[in-house]
Design a protein around this motif. Structure first.
Motif, PDB file in Angstrom:
ATOM      1  N   VAL A 222     126.424 -57.521 -94.342  1.00 53.31           N
ATOM      2  CA  VAL A 222     125.819 -58.534 -95.157  1.00 53.31           C
ATOM      3  C   VAL A 222     126.647 -59.199 -96.136  1.00 53.31           C
ATOM      4  O   VAL A 222     127.384 -58.796 -96.809  1.00 53.31           O
ATOM      5  N   SER A 223     126.834 -60.489 -95.664  1.00 54.74           N
ATOM      6  CA  SER A 223     127.885 -61.316 -96.521  1.00 54.74           C
ATOM      7  C   SER A 223     127.207 -62.647 -96.954  1.00 54.74           C
ATOM      8  O   SER A 223     127.606 -63.176 -97.683  1.00 54.74           O
ATOM      9  N   ASP A 224     126.027 -62.947 -96.672  1.00 55.40           N
ATOM     10  CA  ASP A 224     125.154 -64.147 -97.050  1.00 55.40           C
ATOM     11  C   ASP A 224     124.277 -64.147 -98.191  1.00 55.40           C
ATOM     12  O   ASP A 224     123.587 -65.035 -98.404  1.00 55.40           O
ATOM     13  N   GLY A 225     124.143 -62.942 -98.988  1.00 57.16           N
ATOM     14  CA  GLY A 225     123.193 -62.746-100.059  1.00 57.16           C
ATOM     15  C   GLY A 225     122.067 -62.274 -99.400  1.00 57.16           C
ATOM     16  O   GLY A 225     121.024 -62.649-100.419  1.00 57.16           O
ATOM     17  N   GLY A 226     121.993 -61.592 -98.389  1.00 57.35           N
ATOM     18  CA  GLY A 226     120.632 -61.304 -97.790  1.00 57.35           C
ATOM     19  C   GLY A 226     120.605 -60.993 -96.462  1.00 57.35           C
ATOM     20  O   GLY A 226     121.562 -61.590 -95.569  1.00 57.35           O
ATOM     21  N   CYS A 227     119.829 -60.217 -95.862  1.00 55.98           N
ATOM     22  CA  CYS A 227     119.801 -60.068 -94.428  1.00 55.98           C
ATOM     23  C   CYS A 227     118.397 -60.287 -93.963  1.00 55.98           C
ATOM     24  O   CYS A 227     118.248 -59.517 -92.665  1.00 55.98           O
ATOM     25  N   LEU A 228     117.419 -60.781 -94.658  1.00 56.53           N
ATOM     26  CA  LEU A 228     115.967 -60.718 -94.184  1.00 56.53           C
ATOM     27  C   LEU A 228     115.323 -61.985 -94.642  1.00 56.53           C
ATOM     28  O   LEU A 228     115.883 -62.419 -95.996  1.00 56.53           O
ATOM     29  N   GLN A 229     114.520 -62.694 -93.826  1.00 54.63           N
ATOM     30  CA  GLN A 229     114.080 -63.996 -94.415  1.00 54.63           C
ATOM     31  C   GLN A 229     113.253 -63.753 -95.598  1.00 54.63           C
ATOM     32  O   GLN A 229     112.665 -62.632 -95.913  1.00 54.63           O
ATOM     33  N   ALA A 230     113.113 -64.758 -96.399  1.00 57.44           N
ATOM     34  CA  ALA A 230     112.511 -64.442 -97.726  1.00 57.44           C
ATOM     35  C   ALA A 230     111.070 -64.395 -97.756  1.00 57.44           C
ATOM     36  O   ALA A 230     110.371 -63.432 -98.474  1.00 57.44           O
ATOM     37  N   ILE A 231     110.444 -65.229 -96.988  1.00 58.37           N
ATOM     38  CA  ILE A 231     108.918 -65.120 -96.793  1.00 58.37           C
ATOM     39  C   ILE A 231     108.544 -64.580 -95.480  1.00 58.37           C
ATOM     40  O   ILE A 231     108.856 -65.209 -94.522  1.00 58.37           O
ATOM     41  N   LEU A 232     107.863 -63.525 -95.583  1.00 61.03           N
ATOM     42  CA  LEU A 232     107.669 -62.676 -94.500  1.00 61.03           C
ATOM     43  C   LEU A 232     106.287 -62.950 -94.077  1.00 61.03           C
ATOM     44  O   LEU A 232     105.184 -63.451 -94.850  1.00 61.03           O
ATOM     45  N   PRO A 233     105.731 -62.735 -92.857  1.00 61.82           N
ATOM     46  CA  PRO A 233     104.305 -63.185 -92.277  1.00 61.82           C
ATOM     47  C   PRO A 233     103.459 -62.295 -93.102  1.00 61.82           C
ATOM     48  O   PRO A 233     103.898 -61.336 -93.927  1.00 61.82           O
ATOM     49  N   PRO A 234     102.082 -62.783 -93.178  1.00 63.03           N
ATOM     50  CA  PRO A 234     101.103 -62.102 -94.298  1.00 63.03           C
ATOM     51  C   PRO A 234     100.947 -60.510 -93.950  1.00 63.03           C
ATOM     52  O   PRO A 234     100.673 -59.922 -94.864  1.00 63.03           O
ATOM     53  N   HIS A 235     101.207 -60.281 -92.770  1.00 66.11           N
ATOM     54  CA  HIS A 235     100.656 -58.837 -92.539  1.00 66.11           C
ATOM     55  C   HIS A 235     101.871 -57.929 -92.974  1.00 66.11           C
ATOM     56  O   HIS A 235     102.046 -56.742 -93.037  1.00 66.11           O
ATOM     57  N   PHE A 236     103.119 -58.521 -93.570  1.00 69.87           N
ATOM     58  CA  PHE A 236     104.109 -57.904 -94.237  1.00 69.87           C
ATOM     59  C   PHE A 236     104.105 -57.923 -95.693  1.00 69.87           C
ATOM     60  O   PHE A 236     105.220 -57.702 -96.310  1.00 69.87           O
ATOM     61  N   GLU A 237     103.075 -58.066 -96.158  1.00 74.17           N
ATOM     62  CA  GLU A 237     102.911 -58.467 -97.620  1.00 74.17           C
ATOM     63  C   GLU A 237     103.107 -57.107 -98.450  1.00 74.17           C
ATOM     64  O   GLU A 237     103.895 -57.166 -99.472  1.00 74.17           O
ATOM     65  N   GLU A 238     103.169 -56.042 -97.968  1.00 77.56           N
ATOM     66  CA  GLU A 238     103.403 -54.642 -98.728  1.00 77.56           C
ATOM     67  C   GLU A 238     105.024 -54.597 -98.750  1.00 77.56           C
ATOM     68  O   GLU A 238     105.351 -53.814 -99.483  1.00 77.56           O
ATOM     69  N   TYR A 239     105.718 -54.993 -97.537  1.00 76.00           N
ATOM     70  CA  TYR A 239     107.042 -55.099 -97.612  1.00 76.00           C
ATOM     71  C   TYR A 239     107.656 -56.078 -98.828  1.00 76.00           C
ATOM     72  O   TYR A 239     108.834 -55.911 -99.275  1.00 76.00           O
ATOM     73  N   GLN A 240     106.944 -56.933 -99.045  1.00 76.57           N
ATOM     74  CA  GLN A 240     107.126 -57.821-100.339  1.00 76.57           C
ATOM     75  C   GLN A 240     107.254 -57.252-101.696  1.00 76.57           C
ATOM     76  O   GLN A 240     107.989 -57.466-102.631  1.00 76.57           O
ATOM     77  N   ARG A 241     106.146 -56.554-101.657  1.00 71.56           N
ATOM     78  CA  ARG A 241     106.154 -55.572-102.764  1.00 71.56           C
ATOM     79  C   ARG A 241     107.112 -54.626-103.109  1.00 71.56           C
ATOM     80  O   ARG A 241     107.532 -53.908-103.981  1.00 71.56           O
ATOM     81  N   LEU A 242     107.666 -53.865-101.924  1.00 70.91           N
ATOM     82  CA  LEU A 242     108.636 -53.060-101.823  1.00 70.91           C
ATOM     83  C   LEU A 242     109.891 -53.692-102.439  1.00 70.91           C
ATOM     84  O   LEU A 242     110.656 -53.222-103.116  1.00 70.91           O
ATOM     85  N   ARG A 243     110.049 -55.034-102.171  1.00 66.75           N
ATOM     86  CA  ARG A 243     111.193 -55.675-102.814  1.00 66.75           C
ATOM     87  C   ARG A 243     111.243 -55.664-104.213  1.00 66.75           C
ATOM     88  O   ARG A 243     112.128 -55.453-104.801  1.00 66.75           O
ATOM     89  N   CYS A 244     110.127 -56.038-104.817  1.00 66.04           N
ATOM     90  CA  CYS A 244     109.828 -55.831-106.251  1.00 66.04           C
ATOM     91  C   CYS A 244     110.046 -54.480-106.860  1.00 66.04           C
ATOM     92  O   CYS A 244     110.743 -54.453-107.631  1.00 66.04           O
ATOM     93  N   ARG A 245     109.760 -53.738-106.039  1.00 66.83           N
ATOM     94  CA  ARG A 245     109.834 -52.182-106.606  1.00 66.83           C
ATOM     95  C   ARG A 245     111.403 -51.893-106.693  1.00 66.83           C
ATOM     96  O   ARG A 245     111.849 -51.229-107.406  1.00 66.83           O
ATOM     97  N   VAL A 246     112.093 -52.308-105.694  1.00 62.54           N
ATOM     98  CA  VAL A 246     113.472 -51.935-105.463  1.00 62.54           C
ATOM     99  C   VAL A 246     114.287 -52.821-106.676  1.00 62.54           C
ATOM    100  O   VAL A 246     115.021 -52.205-107.516  1.00 62.54           O
ATOM    101  N   ALA A 247     114.007 -54.213-106.763  1.00 62.52           N
ATOM    102  CA  ALA A 247     114.830 -55.361-107.770  1.00 62.52           C
ATOM    103  C   ALA A 247     114.318 -54.903-109.104  1.00 62.52           C
ATOM    104  O   ALA A 247     115.203 -54.768-110.099  1.00 62.52           O
ATOM    105  N   TYR A 248     113.308 -54.538-109.583  1.00 64.53           N
ATOM    106  CA  TYR A 248     112.737 -54.279-110.809  1.00 64.53           C
ATOM    107  C   TYR A 248     112.505 -52.960-111.315  1.00 64.53           C
ATOM    108  O   TYR A 248     112.304 -52.732-112.620  1.00 64.53           O
ATOM    109  N   HIS A 249     112.651 -52.090-110.538  1.00 65.84           N
ATOM    110  CA  HIS A 249     112.459 -50.481-110.773  1.00 65.84           C
ATOM    111  C   HIS A 249     113.546 -49.609-110.392  1.00 65.84           C
ATOM    112  O   HIS A 249     113.724 -48.509-111.183  1.00 65.84           O
TER     113      HIS A 249
END
Length: 678
Positions: A222-249
Motif C-alpha cells: 500500500v503506497s497511496d495512503g489507502g487501499c479501499l474506497q472511502a465511501i462503501l455501499p450502504p450494506h457495508f456500513e458496519e465496515y465504516q464503523r470498524l474503520r472508526c474503531r481502528v482509528a480512534y480506539h
C-alpha cells in the motif's frame, strides 16, 4: 617512627579521598536516575525553573470564562452539541470466525496520514476476506532506515498490544507469520498485490480472495495512503464503523510518545489559558501538485518547480509545468499563508496574547514564513519550544552513530603539494592533461542549492535523512494529539501532494468524531482570498464592514465547512469525515421546551449530516444538565462586543476595545450562530 606515622596518615587520607570521590559519583548517578525516570520529580523540577524557550506573556493574568466574548472565541458550537461518538456495531455483527482463510501481510509506504489511513483500510479488508492480519510493516520505520533496533516496525509508532486487544471482536491479529510462510516470504514465493488507493470490495472478493484461498497468504503493498474506497455501499456500513474503531480506539501511540505528549499538553495549559492549534500544511509536495510555486520569490520557487516536473514525469500530475500561482490562489487551490491565518484570527477577535501551537515537522519556506504570525501573536509555540532535546531523544530509542554525522576530512597537505608539483613540472606533453579535481566539501553539495545546480534528479536519501523521516512520524504523532485536544483548530491547507486529504483533514475528522462541538474553523480559501484582496491596500486600518464579513465567514465555516467536507473530503478519505456512520444524536431537540428558535437549526444540521441514529438513553441525563447552562449562555450572549483593531494590543480587558461594531450587527451575528443563515 615519625616517618612511618606520616606514611600511614597519607595512606589514610588517600583512602578517605577515594571513598569521597566514589560517594560523590554515586550521588550524582542517583540524582540522574531520579531526574531521568521519576515523573513527579521531573514535573516539580521543570515547574521550578524555566528550561524551555517559551516564556508566556499575557496582558491579563486571568481571563473571564463566563463572559460572552470568551464563549464566542472559545465556546462550543451549539448546533453540534447533540452529536456524540458512537462506533459500536448497531445490527448483527458476528465475532471473527475461528478458522480464517489465510494470512494477510501488509507493507505500508508513506507519511503519517497515509499510514493511518492505510491501517484502517487493511483491517477492513481482513474482515471482508475473513483473514488473519499480520501486524503491518511500516516501511519508514524498518531497521534498515537507521532507527533504533529496540522497536519493530509497527511498534515504533503504535502500541501493538492495544491494537491487538481492541480488535479482538473484529479480526484475528498476529505479530508475525508462521515459520514456513515467513521463509517463503524471504524467498519471495508468496503472491503480492500492489493495490490502488480506491480499490473496491469487488476487487478483493473476486481477485485477492481466490489467491488467498489457494496460497494461504497474500502480501499487500500500500503506497497511496489507502487501499479501499472511502465511501462503501450502504450494506457495508458496519465496515465504516470498524474503520472508526481502528482509528480512534485501536490505534494508540506507544507509551513513550503518549507520556511526552501529555507533558507538552500540561505545559501548554499550565498558564490557565485555552489555546489554538494551527497546521500550516505548507509542504513542498502539496505546493508542487497544485502549482503554487510563485507563493515564494526565491530558491524555493525553483525547488517547487523541480518537484512539479518530477511529478509530471511520473504522471502524478496532469498539467503544465508553469502554472499561474495567483489564479490558483484565488481559486482556493493554494494553502493559506501563516500571515493570512493570523489576520483571520485577529479579525475574528482573538487577542495578541493568544497561545497558538504550530504543528507540523517542517514548514516549507523555513521559519521566515512564520515571522508575520509571530508579529501578530506573542505566544506562538511549537513542539521544540515545549520540550527538551533529551525528552525527544528518549522517544527515538538508542540509535547507533552514523558515519555520515561526521564532516569529511579536508584534503591533506600531501595532495596540495601534488597539485603544486603538477603546476611547476618540466616539459609536458601536449595537449595538457586536466588538473586534479577540485575537492568538494559537504557544505557545497548538501541541501537544495547543490543538487539543483548539478542535476535534474534529486539525490538519493542518505541514512541520516531516512532516520529523520522516521523521526517525523513521531513528531506528527505528538502534533496530532495536541491538535485533536486543542480548544480551537484551524488548518492552512487540507490536501497533500497527491490530491488526498492530509494531516489537517485527519485532525478535523477526529475532532468531528470525538468532540463534535469543539471549535474547528474550516475557512473557504477562495472566499478568504477574495476578502483579503478587497482590503489589501487598507489592511492595517480595516473597517467595521470588513471585520464583520470575516467574522461571519469564519462563524459559518464552523458548521457549513463540516457539511461541505462530506462532499469534498469524504470521497477521498473516510477518516476526514466519519459522520453519520460513527455518530448518534443524544436527544430530540424538538422535545426540549423553551428552545423553539434553536430546534430547527439542530434538526437541519443533523439532516444535512445524515445523522438519524439515536444514542442510548443513558446519555440523556448529561444532556439535560447542559441545557440549563445553555439558557444562561443565550441570555449573556446577546451583548457581545468586538475585540478591537486586530493589529494593536488592546488596552484594558479582553471584553473591551476600540473599533466596536454596533450592537445591532453584533446581535445579528449571534442570532446567526444559533439559528443559522438561510
Amino acid at each position: 617512627m615519625k616517618e612511618e606515622g606520616k606514611m600511614v596518615l597519607k595512606s589514610k587520607m588517600k583512602w578517605v579521598g577515594l571513598v569521597g570521590l566514589v560517594l560523590s559519583a554515586f550521588s550524582l548517578f542517583v540524582h540522574f536516575l531520579l531526574a531521568r525516570f521519576t515523573e513527579e520529580g521531573i514535573a516539580e523540577y521543570q515547574s521550578s525553573i524555566t528550561i524551555f524557550s517559551w516564556r508566556p506573556i499575557f496582558e491579563n493574568a486571568e481571563l473571564a470564562k463566563t463572559g460572552p466574548l470568551y464563549r464566542r472565541l472559545w465556546g462550543p458550537v451549539r448546533r453540534f452539541e447533540s452529536l456524540h461518538p458512537d462506533a459500536n456495531p448497531r445490527g448483527h455483527y458476528a465475532d471473527p470466525k475461528p478458522l480464517s482463510n489465510g494470512y494477510i501481510f501488509v507493507r505500508i509506504q508513506g507519511g503519517f496520514h497515509e499510514i493511518r489511513n492505510s491501517i484502517c483500510d487493511v483491517v477492513v479488508v481482513a474482515r471482508l476476506l475473513n483473514a488473519t492480519l499480520v501486524i503491518p510493516e511500516l516501511q519508514s520505520t524498518t531497521s534498515s532506515k537507521g532507527i533504533s533496533s529496540e522497536f519493530k516496525s509497527f511498534a515504533y509508532l503504535y502500541n501493538e498490544d492495544q491494537f491487538t486487544a481492541a480488535l479482538v471482536k473484529d479480526i484475528q491479529v498476529v505479530k508475525t507469520l508462521p515459520k514456513d510462510l515467513k521463509g517463503a516470504r524471504r524467498k519471495k514465493k508468496i503472491p503480492s498485490f500492489r493495490v490502488s488507493h480506491s480499490a473496491s470490495p469487488y476487487f478483493y472478493l473476486h481477485h485477492v480472495l481466490p489467491v488467498l484461498n489457494k496460497h494461504s497468504v497474500v502480501e499487500l503493498v500500500v503506497s497511496d495512503g489507502g487501499c479501499l474506497q472511502a465511501i462503501l455501499p450502504p450494506h457495508f456500513e458496519e465496515y465504516q464503523r470498524l474503520r472508526c474503531r481502528v482509528a480512534y480506539h485501536a490505534l494508540r501511540f506507544r507509551e513513550e510518545v503518549q507520556e511526552l505528549t501529555t507533558k507538552i499538553l500540561y505545559r501548554l495549559r499550565a498558564p490557565g489559558r485555552p489555546f489554538i492549534a494551527f497546521d500550516p500544511g505548507m509542504t513542498r509536495d502539496a505546493l508542487a501538485y497544485y502549482g503554487c510555486a510563485e507563493v515564494f520569490q526565491d530558491v524555493h520557487t525553483e525547488l517547487i518547480q523541480h518537484k512539479r516536473a518530477w511529478m509530471i514525469k511520473r504522471r502524478i500530475v496532469k498539467g503544465k509545468l508553469s502554472v499561474n500561482s495567483d489564479e490558483q490562489r484565488h481559486n482556493g487551490s493554494c494553502p493559506l499563508m501563516p500571515e493570512e491565518v493570523g489576520i483571520l484570527l485577529r479579525a475574528y477577535g482573538y487577542p495578541w496574547d493568544t497561545i497558538i501551537y504550530v504543528s507540523g515537522g517542517e514548514v516549507f519556506g523555513g521559519q521566515r514564513t512564520l515571522i508575520p504570525l509571530h508579529a501578530m501573536f506573542e505566544n506562538v509555540v511549537d513542539r521544540t519550544s515545549l520540550s527538551t532535546g533529551w525528552e525527544l531523544g528518549r522517544i527515538y530509542g538508542r540509535e547507533v552513530n552514523l558515519a555520515g554525522n561526521n564532516p569529511k576530512i579536508p584534503p591533506s597537505v600531501v595532495e596540495e603539494k601534488k597539485l603544486e608539483a603538477w603546476k611547476t613540472a618540466g616539459p609536458r606533453p601536449r595537449p595538457l592533461p586536466p588538473p586534479p579535481a577540485r575537492p568538494k566539501y559537504p557544505y557545497n553539495i548538501e541541501g537544495w542549492w547543490g543538487w539543483v545546480a548539478e542535476s535534474d534528479n534529486e539525490p538519493e536519501s542518505t541514512v541520516i535523512e531516512l532516520r529523520t523521516n522516521a523521526h517525523k512520524l513521531l513528531w506528527d504523532a505528538i502534533d496530532y494529539v495536541i491538535c485533536v485536544e486543542a480548544d480551537v483548530f484551524i488548518p492552512g491547507f487540507d490536501h497533500d501532494g497527491k490530491g488526498h486529504p492530509n494531516f489537517a483533514s485527519l485532525v478535523m475528522g477526529h475532532r468531528l468524531y470525538q468532540s463534535t462541538s469543539s471549535k474547528t474553523f474550516r475557512p473557504d480559501r477562495k472566499e478568504v482570498a477574495k476578502l483579503l484582496e478587497e482590503t489589501r491596500e487598507h489592511l492595517y486600518q480595516a473597517n467595521r464592514t470588513w471585520l464583520t464579513s470575516i467574522r461571519r465567514h469564519l462563524r459559518r465555516s464552523l458548521v457549513d465547512g463540516a457539511i461541505e467536507a462530506s462532499t469534498k473530503s469524504k470521497p477521498f478519505s473516510f477518516l476526514s469525515h466519519p459522520v453519520p456512520e460513527c455518530s448518534c444524536s443524544r436527544y430530540n431537540v424538538t422535545e426540549t421546551p423553551g428552545h423553539a428558535s434553536s430546534s430547527p437549526t439542530h434538526a437541519q444540521v443533523e439532516a444535512a449530516l445524515g445523522v438519524t441514529h439515536r444514542c442510548p438513553r443513558w446519555m440523556d441525563g448529561e444532556t439535560i444538565s447542559r441545557l440549563k447552562d445553555k439558557e444562561i449562555e443565550e441570555i449573556l450572549d446577546e451583548d457581545v462586543s468586538s475585540s478591537g483593531l486586530f493589529f494593536k494590543h488592546s488596552v484594558g480587558s479582553h471584553e473591551s476595545g476600540g473599533g466596536e461594531i454596533n450592537k445591532e450587527e453584533t446581535q445579528l451575528e449571534d442570532q446567526e450562530e444559533f439559528e443559522g443563515v438561510e
